[in-house]
Design a protein around this motif. Structure first.
Motif, PDB file in Angstrom:
ATOM      1  N   LEU A 181     -26.653   3.421 -27.188  1.00 40.12           N
ATOM      2  CA  LEU A 181     -27.333   4.345 -26.286  1.00 40.12           C
ATOM      3  C   LEU A 181     -27.894   3.624 -25.060  1.00 40.12           C
ATOM      4  N   HIS A 182     -27.705   4.233 -23.883  1.00 39.03           N
ATOM      5  CA  HIS A 182     -28.291   3.662 -22.670  1.00 39.03           C
ATOM      6  C   HIS A 182     -29.470   4.477 -22.152  1.00 39.03           C
ATOM      7  N   SER A 183     -29.677   5.682 -22.719  1.00 38.39           N
ATOM      8  CA  SER A 183     -30.844   6.471 -22.312  1.00 38.39           C
ATOM      9  C   SER A 183     -31.230   7.433 -23.425  1.00 38.39           C
ATOM     10  N   LEU A 184     -32.538   7.676 -23.523  1.00 39.00           N
ATOM     11  CA  LEU A 184     -33.091   8.701 -24.414  1.00 39.00           C
ATOM     12  C   LEU A 184     -33.878   9.669 -23.541  1.00 39.00           C
ATOM     13  N   TYR A 185     -33.860  10.936 -23.922  1.00 40.87           N
ATOM     14  CA  TYR A 185     -34.566  11.935 -23.122  1.00 40.87           C
ATOM     15  C   TYR A 185     -35.236  12.933 -24.053  1.00 40.87           C
ATOM     16  N   PHE A 186     -36.575  12.984 -23.997  1.00 46.12           N
ATOM     17  CA  PHE A 186     -37.354  13.978 -24.730  1.00 46.12           C
ATOM     18  C   PHE A 186     -37.554  15.166 -23.794  1.00 46.12           C
ATOM     19  N   GLY A 187     -36.841  16.273 -24.037  1.00 45.92           N
ATOM     20  CA  GLY A 187     -36.918  17.423 -23.148  1.00 45.92           C
ATOM     21  C   GLY A 187     -37.376  18.679 -23.869  1.00 45.92           C
ATOM     22  N   GLY A 188     -37.613  19.724 -23.083  1.00 44.26           N
ATOM     23  CA  GLY A 188     -38.107  20.938 -23.714  1.00 44.26           C
ATOM     24  C   GLY A 188     -38.006  22.149 -22.823  1.00 44.26           C
TER      25      GLY A 188
ATOM     26  N   GLY B 238     -26.616  15.855 -27.602  1.00 46.98           N
ATOM     27  CA  GLY B 238     -27.817  16.676 -27.551  1.00 46.98           C
ATOM     28  C   GLY B 238     -28.222  17.127 -28.939  1.00 46.98           C
ATOM     29  N   LEU B 239     -29.444  16.782 -29.340  1.00 45.74           N
ATOM     30  CA  LEU B 239     -29.925  17.102 -30.678  1.00 45.74           C
ATOM     31  C   LEU B 239     -31.082  18.092 -30.622  1.00 45.74           C
TER      32      LEU B 239
ATOM     33  N   ALA C  40     -25.731   8.851 -23.622  1.00 50.36           N
ATOM     34  CA  ALA C  40     -27.086   9.328 -23.377  1.00 50.36           C
ATOM     35  C   ALA C  40     -27.464  10.257 -24.532  1.00 50.36           C
ATOM     36  N   LEU C  41     -28.674  10.134 -25.021  1.00 55.68           N
ATOM     37  CA  LEU C  41     -29.147  10.972 -26.122  1.00 55.68           C
ATOM     38  C   LEU C  41     -30.286  11.871 -25.635  1.00 55.68           C
ATOM     39  N   TYR C  42     -30.072  13.184 -25.762  1.00 54.03           N
ATOM     40  CA  TYR C  42     -31.084  14.174 -25.385  1.00 54.03           C
ATOM     41  C   TYR C  42     -31.618  14.835 -26.650  1.00 54.03           C
ATOM     42  N   MET C  43     -32.941  15.033 -26.718  1.00 51.04           N
ATOM     43  CA  MET C  43     -33.566  15.739 -27.842  1.00 51.04           C
ATOM     44  C   MET C  43     -34.421  16.877 -27.310  1.00 51.04           C
ATOM     45  N   HIS C  44     -34.154  18.082 -27.800  1.00 54.48           N
ATOM     46  CA  HIS C  44     -34.850  19.262 -27.304  1.00 54.48           C
ATOM     47  C   HIS C  44     -36.011  19.630 -28.228  1.00 54.48           C
ATOM     48  N   PHE C  45     -37.159  19.892 -27.602  1.00 54.31           N
ATOM     49  CA  PHE C  45     -38.353  20.297 -28.353  1.00 54.31           C
ATOM     50  C   PHE C  45     -38.742  21.696 -27.890  1.00 54.31           C
TER      51      PHE C  45
END
Length: 378
Positions: free
Chosen positions: A54-61, A261-262, A7-12
């Protein structure tokens, strides 16, 4: 989801305004840095996500919905160019209702974003004002309908219980409003206040009452009853879903599988290492602009004993609990033998139930889950 996918998470870390209860890493006064941040994030994606499945992407903040559609497209293109997305990859985008419009939602949908998570938090204007949210209840309903018009058929709504001044009746009204919208997924979070948040200081000064834990517990139990009656599966302590709409991204965490987590404050668990990116936006930008990776704020090798404990603790958050078969397949040990005293104590206290090699929280255990979890720590 496969054994080798992540799973790939990206923090904004950007917001228009910091909410009174929020302790997440976000900067309400640095929106001018968003273009530079996107460019730096693309460099980190190139370095750390190349060749991954990757099986999931998540744009989080923060507030990812402050990104322009072209910036979202740029990030998506960077990922798709260097990584392999499994068919049907779940791509979640967190959004503040006060920052959305129909054209924006249509463009997100067109970019392949297939799951929307809306931070509603309450359908009471008084509670939204107290929380410091940018939207009101009418805007929340309107944006939800706009999301449907834009083609989103997988929407999560966040709601907070245990708020100051809230009652069982007022929370029931919130739940009823939410159920009228019929979202596919619902996340309910009990209000917790860190010491550096404005609402915490208001409580300490007597400007807001202390949260009543008994009322919060009653609200949680009411939610269990109402959501079950409405056809939602309570698959995790804080999460309910219609059948087939459980969050694949968050299941990765609860199953203690690998994730990356990026971005600022991004956390990862990959190849037995737990790492955390810097929480300093300026440091993150300066390093990546000079083509160097910032030093992690955490870099810990997780031994098997801690991996086992974490897998049990996280697994107990799920309604299906933990099975001896799964634990033995992953760790070569029998959970029933290794943790027999802890399991029996929790069963006797009415916090766990054990059946055919499976342990899981009871309804009482879900309310007092921390009383269970600490017993499994090494």
């Amino acid at each position: 989801m496969t054994q080798n996918s992540l799973a790939l998470y990206m923090h904004f870390p950007f917001c228009l305004k910091k909410c009174g209860y929020c302790s997440f890493i976000s900067y309400p006064d640095k929106l001018e840095s968003v273009p530079d941040y996107v460019n730096c994030l693309k460099k980190e994606i190139k370095l750390r996500a190349e060749g991954l499945c990757l099986h999931s992407l998540y744009f989080g903040g923060g507030t990812p919905s402050l990104l322009s559609p072209s910036q979202v497209a740029d990030i998506m293109s960077s990922i798709q160019t260097i990584s392999h997305l499994l068919p049907g990859t779940e791509i979640t985008f967190e959004a503040n209702p006060g920052t959305l419009s129909l054209p924006y939602l249509e463009q997100l949908s067109g970019l392949g974003i297939n799951r929307l998570s809306l931070g509603i938090q309450s359908f009471s204007d008084a509670e939204l004002t107290m929380l410091g949210r940018l939207h009101d209840a009418q805007q929340a309903r309107h944006i939800y309908k706009q999301a449907r018009t834009a083609g989103f058929d997988n929407i999560n709504l966040d709601l907070i219980y245990g708020l100051p001044h809230s009652t069982l009746l007022s929370f029931k009204a919130n739940l009823s409003e939410m159920l009228k919208l019929e979202p596919e997924h619902i996340s309910l979070y009990g209000l917790t206040l860190e010491e550096d948040t404005p609402m915490y200081l208001q409580v300490q000064k007597g400007l807001l009452p202390f949260m009543d834990s008994e009322i919060a517990a009653d609200q949680y139990q009411l939610a269990e009853e109402m959501l079950e009656s409405a056809g939602y599966h309570h698959y995790e302590i804080s999460n309910w879903a219609k059948p087939g709409y459980e969050s694949r991204h968050n299941l990765t965490y609860w199953q203690n599988r690998s994730y990356l987590g990026l971005g600022v404050a991004g956390h990862s668990f990959f190849q037995n290492w737990r790492t955390a990116n810097t929480i300093d936006l300026d440091e993150y930008l300066l390093c990546w602009q000079n083509n160097s990776s910032p030093s992690p704020s955490e870099n810990i090798n997780v031994d098997l004993a801690n991996q086992l404990a974490e897998t049990i603790i996280l697994g107990l958050r799920l309604d299906k609990g933990v099975t001896a078969e799964d634990i033995e397949a992953r760790f070569g040990t029998c959970v029933m033998d290794m943790y027999y005293p802890q399991i029996q104590e929790c069963v006797e206290l009415g916090l766990l139930e054990e059946h055919d090699g499976c342990i899981r929280l009871t309804p009482r255990g879900r309310l007092l889950s921390n009383e269970v979890f600490w017993r499994f720590l090494p």
